[in-house]
Design a protein around this motif. Sequence first.
Motif, PDB file in Angstrom:
ATOM      1  N   CYS A 170       0.813  -1.218   0.000  1.00  0.00           N
ATOM      2  CA  CYS A 170       0.000   0.000   0.000  1.00  0.00           C
ATOM      3  C   CYS A 170       0.850   1.274   0.000  1.00  0.00           C
ATOM      4  O   CYS A 170       0.524   2.258   0.639  1.00  0.00           O
ATOM      5  N   ARG A 204       2.576   6.844  -2.068  1.00  0.00           N
ATOM      6  CA  ARG A 204       3.356   7.435  -0.979  1.00  0.00           C
ATOM      7  C   ARG A 204       4.790   7.676  -1.414  1.00  0.00           C
ATOM      8  O   ARG A 204       5.242   7.139  -2.413  1.00  0.00           O
ATOM      9  N   LEU A 229       5.225   0.823   5.431  1.00  0.00           N
ATOM     10  CA  LEU A 229       3.872   0.716   5.983  1.00  0.00           C
ATOM     11  C   LEU A 229       3.928   0.489   7.489  1.00  0.00           C
ATOM     12  O   LEU A 229       3.141   1.089   8.235  1.00  0.00           O
ATOM     13  N   GLU A 265       4.493   3.766   9.132  1.00  0.00           N
ATOM     14  CA  GLU A 265       3.275   4.583   9.093  1.00  0.00           C
ATOM     15  C   GLU A 265       2.289   4.154  10.170  1.00  0.00           C
ATOM     16  O   GLU A 265       1.734   4.978  10.889  1.00  0.00           O
ATOM     17  N   VAL A 289      -3.897   4.847   9.510  1.00  0.00           N
ATOM     18  CA  VAL A 289      -3.912   5.098   8.066  1.00  0.00           C
ATOM     19  C   VAL A 289      -4.725   4.069   7.292  1.00  0.00           C
ATOM     20  O   VAL A 289      -4.813   4.151   6.062  1.00  0.00           O
ATOM     21  N   GLY A 290      -5.299   3.114   7.996  1.00  0.00           N
ATOM     22  CA  GLY A 290      -6.061   2.098   7.295  1.00  0.00           C
ATOM     23  C   GLY A 290      -7.017   1.385   8.224  1.00  0.00           C
ATOM     24  O   GLY A 290      -7.046   1.627   9.434  1.00  0.00           O
ATOM     25  N   TRP A 320      -8.011  -5.265   3.988  1.00  0.00           N
ATOM     26  CA  TRP A 320      -7.349  -4.007   4.350  1.00  0.00           C
ATOM     27  C   TRP A 320      -7.763  -2.932   3.370  1.00  0.00           C
ATOM     28  O   TRP A 320      -7.975  -3.206   2.179  1.00  0.00           O
ATOM     29  N   ARG A 323      -6.598   1.434   2.751  1.00  0.00           N
ATOM     30  CA  ARG A 323      -5.960   2.675   3.207  1.00  0.00           C
ATOM     31  C   ARG A 323      -6.983   3.781   3.016  1.00  0.00           C
ATOM     32  O   ARG A 323      -7.538   3.950   1.938  1.00  0.00           O
TER      33      ARG A 323
END
Length: 187
Positions: free
Chosen positions: A32, A36, A47, A50, A58-59, A71, A73
């Motif tokens: 993901c 970015r 990730l 993050e 963020v997710g 999942w 984001r």
Amino acid sequence: MMVRVEPATVERWMDIAKVFGPLGRRADSCWCQRFREGAAPDNRAALHAEVAHAGVPVGLIAYDGDQAVGWTRVVPRSTLPGIARNRALARILDDDPAAWWVACFVVRRDHRQAGIGVQLLGAAVEWAGSHGASVLDGHPVDTDRLTGKPSPSAVFTGTLRMFERVGFAELGRTFPSRPVMRRTLTA
């Protein structure tokens, strides 16, 4: 199938990794990070950093019972340089600092075609709204405009049908098979 959706916190990191499955074992797979920019040595580490350091997760992770199966984001659009600098998207999107973006979906192979993506998207709408988003935008694939059946990796941004089922409206298209979809969250 009804799933439970939870914020992606560092305590749930192993669940995130399980969702990414066999590809998740490879640190250089997407994880993901498509939109970015990071300084981490690989996408998995990026990730993880993050998730570990985010003030707001963020997710979101979908669970079937205790098993992590999906999942997505969902973050402020301004945090995704790959979206902000995309010229095709810039022709369609406004400059709203409160706009959020749903960037990707990962559903474990053994749970696909069960509506998990739609449930994650619905939860993303609620999540963004509860964190002050004015709108939630996305850039899914209109699979009716493709020839043949798309691979799962081709629809990681979701499908037009998913977004329509959750009440998104089309703003325009960057390509015949790529609508930009929006769900207004505040008046």
